[in-house]
Design a protein around this motif. Sequence first.
Motif, PDB file in Angstrom:
ATOM      1  N   ASP A 157       5.973  22.213  24.953  1.00 13.19           N
ATOM      2  CA  ASP A 157       5.055  21.353  23.787  1.00 13.19           C
ATOM      3  C   ASP A 157       5.581  21.622  22.607  1.00 13.19           C
ATOM      4  OD1 ASP A 157       3.258  20.176  22.242  1.00 13.19           O
ATOM      5  OD2 ASP A 157       1.385  20.436  23.488  1.00 13.19           O
ATOM      6  N   ARG A 158       6.356  21.043  21.831  1.00 14.78           N
ATOM      7  CA  ARG A 158       6.852  21.487  20.600  1.00 14.78           C
ATOM      8  C   ARG A 158       5.850  21.295  19.517  1.00 14.78           C
ATOM      9  NH1 ARG A 158      12.109  22.680  19.915  1.00 14.78           N
ATOM     10  NH2 ARG A 158      13.316  22.960  21.858  1.00 14.78           N
ATOM     11  N   GLU A 159       5.188  20.062  19.567  1.00 15.89           N
ATOM     12  CA  GLU A 159       4.329  19.733  18.519  1.00 15.89           C
ATOM     13  C   GLU A 159       3.329  21.081  18.195  1.00 15.89           C
ATOM     14  OE1 GLU A 159       1.464  16.030  16.974  1.00 15.89           O
ATOM     15  OE2 GLU A 159       3.550  15.759  17.779  1.00 15.89           O
ATOM     16  N   LYS A 160       2.804  21.496  19.647  1.00 14.84           N
ATOM     17  CA  LYS A 160       1.810  22.598  19.332  1.00 14.84           C
ATOM     18  C   LYS A 160       2.479  23.691  18.958  1.00 14.84           C
ATOM     19  CE  LYS A 160      -1.444  25.286  22.191  1.00 14.84           C
ATOM     20  NZ  LYS A 160      -1.026  26.760  21.562  1.00 14.84           N
ATOM     21  N   SER A 161       3.556  24.216  19.327  1.00 19.06           N
ATOM     22  CA  SER A 161       4.160  25.134  18.690  1.00 19.06           C
ATOM     23  C   SER A 161       4.349  25.089  17.196  1.00 19.06           C
ATOM     24  CB  SER A 161       5.361  25.472  19.396  1.00 19.06           C
ATOM     25  OG  SER A 161       6.632  24.667  19.099  1.00 19.06           O
ATOM     26  N   TYR A 162       4.651  23.838  16.594  1.00 15.13           N
ATOM     27  CA  TYR A 162       4.797  23.635  15.293  1.00 15.13           C
ATOM     28  C   TYR A 162       3.581  23.674  14.410  1.00 15.13           C
ATOM     29  CZ  TYR A 162       9.426  21.587  16.778  1.00 15.13           C
ATOM     30  OH  TYR A 162      10.659  21.485  17.413  1.00 15.13           O
ATOM     31  N   VAL A 163       2.634  23.132  15.280  1.00 13.35           N
ATOM     32  CA  VAL A 163       1.225  23.083  14.425  1.00 13.35           C
ATOM     33  C   VAL A 163       0.925  24.746  14.397  1.00 13.35           C
ATOM     34  CG1 VAL A 163      -1.221  22.776  14.739  1.00 13.35           C
ATOM     35  CG2 VAL A 163       0.343  20.807  15.081  1.00 13.35           C
ATOM     36  N   ASP A 164       1.170  25.444  15.033  1.00  9.04           N
ATOM     37  CA  ASP A 164       0.724  26.607  15.336  1.00  9.04           C
ATOM     38  C   ASP A 164       1.091  27.601  14.096  1.00  9.04           C
ATOM     39  OD1 ASP A 164      -0.929  26.472  17.372  1.00  9.04           O
ATOM     40  OD2 ASP A 164       0.371  27.358  18.844  1.00  9.04           O
ATOM     41  N   ALA A 165       2.716  27.250  13.923  1.00 15.20           N
ATOM     42  CA  ALA A 165       3.598  27.710  12.874  1.00 15.20           C
ATOM     43  C   ALA A 165       2.909  27.647  11.529  1.00 15.20           C
ATOM     44  CB  ALA A 165       5.139  27.601  13.085  1.00 15.20           C
ATOM     45  N   LYS A 192      10.269  14.263  14.300  1.00 12.70           N
ATOM     46  CA  LYS A 192       9.147  13.692  14.068  1.00 12.70           C
ATOM     47  C   LYS A 192       8.008  14.509  14.383  1.00 12.70           C
ATOM     48  CE  LYS A 192       6.586   9.256  15.040  1.00 12.70           C
ATOM     49  NZ  LYS A 192       5.199   9.881  15.172  1.00 12.70           N
ATOM     50  N   SER A 193       8.073  15.423  15.473  1.00 18.98           N
ATOM     51  CA  SER A 193       7.117  16.190  15.716  1.00 18.98           C
ATOM     52  C   SER A 193       6.600  17.220  14.391  1.00 18.98           C
ATOM     53  CB  SER A 193       7.201  17.008  16.849  1.00 18.98           C
ATOM     54  OG  SER A 193       7.004  16.278  18.175  1.00 18.98           O
ATOM     55  N   THR A 194       7.947  17.822  13.974  1.00 15.42           N
ATOM     56  CA  THR A 194       7.840  18.753  12.812  1.00 15.42           C
ATOM     57  C   THR A 194       7.104  18.124  11.684  1.00 15.42           C
ATOM     58  OG1 THR A 194       9.989  19.586  13.468  1.00 15.42           O
ATOM     59  CG2 THR A 194       9.230  20.008  11.640  1.00 15.42           C
ATOM     60  N   HIS A 281      10.894  28.596  22.613  1.00 10.40           N
ATOM     61  CA  HIS A 281      10.771  27.559  23.545  1.00 10.40           C
ATOM     62  C   HIS A 281      10.982  27.663  25.018  1.00 10.40           C
ATOM     63  CE1 HIS A 281      10.417  25.120  19.400  1.00 10.40           C
ATOM     64  NE2 HIS A 281       9.217  25.250  20.142  1.00 10.40           N
ATOM     65  N   LYS A 282      11.570  28.869  25.265  1.00 12.93           N
ATOM     66  CA  LYS A 282      11.544  29.233  26.678  1.00 12.93           C
ATOM     67  C   LYS A 282      12.884  28.348  27.014  1.00 12.93           C
ATOM     68  CE  LYS A 282       8.423  32.325  26.775  1.00 12.93           C
ATOM     69  NZ  LYS A 282       8.514  33.745  26.725  1.00 12.93           N
ATOM     70  N   LEU A 283      13.857  28.271  26.742  1.00 12.02           N
ATOM     71  CA  LEU A 283      15.218  27.247  27.109  1.00 12.02           C
ATOM     72  C   LEU A 283      15.383  28.051  28.357  1.00 12.02           C
ATOM     73  CD1 LEU A 283      16.987  26.960  23.849  1.00 12.02           C
ATOM     74  CD2 LEU A 283      15.079  25.606  24.777  1.00 12.02           C
ATOM     75  N   ASN A 284      15.523  29.265  28.826  1.00 17.47           N
ATOM     76  CA  ASN A 284      16.203  29.659  30.087  1.00 17.47           C
ATOM     77  C   ASN A 284      15.089  29.175  31.345  1.00 17.47           C
ATOM     78  OD1 ASN A 284      18.108  31.313  28.679  1.00 17.47           O
ATOM     79  ND2 ASN A 284      16.973  33.020  28.754  1.00 17.47           N
ATOM     80  N   PRO A 305       4.900  26.814  28.323  1.00 12.76           N
ATOM     81  CA  PRO A 305       4.449  27.160  27.061  1.00 12.76           C
ATOM     82  C   PRO A 305       5.581  28.050  26.327  1.00 12.76           C
ATOM     83  CG  PRO A 305       2.859  27.835  28.753  1.00 12.76           C
ATOM     84  CD  PRO A 305       4.308  27.350  29.562  1.00 12.76           C
ATOM     85  N   ALA A 306       5.345  27.741  24.882  1.00 10.26           N
ATOM     86  CA  ALA A 306       6.296  28.387  24.098  1.00 10.26           C
ATOM     87  C   ALA A 306       5.626  29.712  23.587  1.00 10.26           C
ATOM     88  CB  ALA A 306       6.498  27.389  22.810  1.00 10.26           C
TER      89      ALA A 306
END
Length: 315
Positions: A157-165, A192-194, A281-284, A305-306
Amino acid sequence: MSNIRDVAKMSGHSVSTVSRVINNQSYVAKETKEEILKAMKELNYHPNDIARALSTGKTYRVGVVMPYSNHPYFQKLVSAITQAAFKENYQVTLLPSHYNVKSEIKCLEMLKHQAFDGLIFTSRAIPFETIVEYQKYGSITCCEDTLNYPISCAYTDREKSYVDAFELLKKLKFQNIGVTISRNEQTSRSAKSTVDSYYKVFEKRCPEKLLVRNMQFFKDGIQAAKELTAQNPNLDAVFANGDQVAAGIIYQLKKMQIDVPVIGQENLDYSYLMNFSTIDHKLNEIGEYAFWSLFEKKIVKKLIPAEFILRGALI
């Protein structure tokens, strides 16, 4: 050049039995198998991969569509996919697309013509509707949320990780935050999410003078630092779209003797070596799960989860 009939004649077994040994199909007595393998070795016989694919219905190949082959983000994803494939004796074919729709459709056509057992999109330009049309020809997985479309995926969930940052930066009283994105907001979901996340946290659009688009590599980060500092004398933080871009920004800021915290993404070696905060973002995990999802008999969607990793100036 020897063929399967020569192996059958020398070993004293039928062609069908030799075929079962070659393709690891059904049970063959240990002694029989050893006799066939011995004959293959003496005749220097090597199975024809194309013929074997036709007989088994499998190519033991997976295609991986990636926009850039020299980008650390996609290299990390591909590395995880390749390691998972290696464990199952699968080969991975890299298919650079440069976000070109025609190139991505060619990849789907290759799946249609059974060049691969499955296809993984690490990122894409084509719409999900097009991908759905090709699913009848083979398994397809995406390394992003496929929303309500019936396409398997492994994503975060990239948008959540961006909001948290941005929430953290707001809490720490930063006001003039430079933002870099990979492409424009119309073509890139992460871009766009950023900007959407910035709006959610600060309740206003990110000012154009603080927003730099089309950032991909280290050298782009150098240029971003020059643009941001030139237009924003009071710049007090930067949220970058990748660790390689963040590293370029930090490199240039140090040359200019400007000290502001920079947040990157993907937890690459850059962030360790230069000691700056990043979002993992846990790419592995995404790459590994994307490979395994190709073999599920139903549509599967895995949210991973990131993790925000604090380093350097923000600790």
